[in-house]
Scaffold this motif. Structure first.
Motif, PDB file in Angstrom:
ATOM      1  N   MET A   1     -85.261 -80.109 128.518  1.00 10.95           N
ATOM      2  CA  MET A   1     -84.036 -80.414 127.822  1.00 10.95           C
ATOM      3  C   MET A   1     -84.115 -79.755 126.451  1.00 10.95           C
ATOM      4  O   MET A   1     -85.098 -79.873 125.747  1.00 10.95           O
ATOM      5  N   HIS A   2     -83.090 -79.033 126.057  1.00 12.72           N
ATOM      6  CA  HIS A   2     -83.042 -78.362 124.762  1.00 12.72           C
ATOM      7  C   HIS A   2     -82.024 -79.066 123.888  1.00 12.72           C
ATOM      8  O   HIS A   2     -80.885 -79.253 124.274  1.00 12.72           O
ATOM      9  N   SER A   3     -82.445 -79.468 122.712  1.00  6.95           N
ATOM     10  CA  SER A   3     -81.550 -80.144 121.791  1.00  6.95           C
ATOM     11  C   SER A   3     -80.986 -79.122 120.809  1.00  6.95           C
ATOM     12  O   SER A   3     -81.713 -78.571 120.001  1.00  6.95           O
TER      13      SER A   3
ATOM     14  N   GLY B   1     -82.924 -78.109 117.531  1.00  7.67           N
ATOM     15  CA  GLY B   1     -83.585 -76.883 117.936  1.00  7.67           C
ATOM     16  C   GLY B   1     -84.858 -77.126 118.718  1.00  7.67           C
ATOM     17  O   GLY B   1     -85.548 -76.187 119.096  1.00  7.67           O
ATOM     18  N   LEU B   2     -85.194 -78.377 118.970  1.00 11.13           N
ATOM     19  CA  LEU B   2     -86.416 -78.701 119.693  1.00 11.13           C
ATOM     20  C   LEU B   2     -86.209 -78.617 121.197  1.00 11.13           C
ATOM     21  O   LEU B   2     -85.123 -78.858 121.701  1.00 11.13           O
ATOM     22  N   ILE B   3     -87.270 -78.301 121.876  1.00 15.08           N
ATOM     23  CA  ILE B   3     -87.289 -78.363 123.333  1.00 15.08           C
ATOM     24  C   ILE B   3     -88.066 -79.616 123.694  1.00 15.08           C
ATOM     25  O   ILE B   3     -89.241 -79.750 123.349  1.00 15.08           O
ATOM     26  N   GLN B   4     -87.401 -80.570 124.333  1.00 18.80           N
ATOM     27  CA  GLN B   4     -88.025 -81.838 124.712  1.00 18.80           C
ATOM     28  C   GLN B   4     -88.470 -81.753 126.168  1.00 18.80           C
ATOM     29  O   GLN B   4     -87.680 -81.408 127.042  1.00 18.80           O
ATOM     30  N   ILE B   5     -89.723 -82.096 126.423  1.00 18.59           N
ATOM     31  CA  ILE B   5     -90.254 -82.139 127.779  1.00 18.59           C
ATOM     32  C   ILE B   5     -90.680 -83.571 128.049  1.00 18.59           C
ATOM     33  O   ILE B   5     -91.504 -84.122 127.326  1.00 18.59           O
TER      34      ILE B   5
ATOM     35  N   ALA C   1     -92.417 -82.415 122.193  1.00 15.24           N
ATOM     36  CA  ALA C   1     -91.324 -81.769 121.468  1.00 15.24           C
ATOM     37  C   ALA C   1     -91.857 -80.435 120.968  1.00 15.24           C
ATOM     38  O   ALA C   1     -92.807 -80.399 120.185  1.00 15.24           O
TER      39      ALA C   1
ATOM     40  N   PRO D   1     -88.727 -73.839 119.531  1.00 12.12           N
ATOM     41  CA  PRO D   1     -88.388 -72.760 120.450  1.00 12.12           C
ATOM     42  C   PRO D   1     -88.988 -71.395 120.106  1.00 12.12           C
ATOM     43  O   PRO D   1     -89.101 -70.556 120.979  1.00 12.12           O
ATOM     44  N   THR D   2     -89.386 -71.166 118.854  1.00 16.27           N
ATOM     45  CA  THR D   2     -89.919 -69.842 118.507  1.00 16.27           C
ATOM     46  C   THR D   2     -91.186 -69.978 117.677  1.00 16.27           C
ATOM     47  O   THR D   2     -91.427 -70.992 117.020  1.00 16.27           O
TER      48      THR D   2
ATOM     49  N   SER E   1     -93.901 -87.514 126.454  1.00 17.20           N
ATOM     50  CA  SER E   1     -93.000 -86.401 126.176  1.00 17.20           C
ATOM     51  C   SER E   1     -93.619 -85.485 125.139  1.00 17.20           C
ATOM     52  O   SER E   1     -94.514 -85.868 124.386  1.00 17.20           O
TER      53      SER E   1
END
Length: 84
Positions: free
Chosen positions: A1-3, A7-11, A34, A37-38, A32
């Motif tokens: 899931m990308h917020s 800008g965080l990618i949550q797994i 967090a 992305p870069t 989870s």
């Protein structure tokens, strides 16, 4: 899931997947991750965290904390948000 907002990618992991993990983090209820992305954002975050250990940062933060405390007191004690 990308917020998009942060800008965080949550797994998020299922409980069964975490219980099978050899690491002890699942015992604290963490299921989870967090991720930024870069690499650039990660490096900025690392730099900011290191900067928090400097004397200049502590002086700046003390000023901010004083202002925040003053505003908070006025909101609670004087109803600042409801004042015209």
């Amino acid at each position: 899931m990308h917020s998009a907002r942060s800008g965080l990618i949550q797994i998020k992991f299922d409980k069964s997947a975490c219980l099978a993990c050899p690491l002890a983090v699942h015992q604290r209820g963490l299921r989870s991750l967090a991720l930024l992305p870069t690499r650039e954002l990660h490096e900025i975050q690392q730099h900011n965290r290191l900067e928090q250990h400097t004397e200049d940062w502590h002086c700046w933060y003390a000023i901010r904390a004083g202002i925040e405390a003053t505003l908070s007191r006025n909101v609670r004690a004087c109803g600042l948000r409801r004042t015209r």
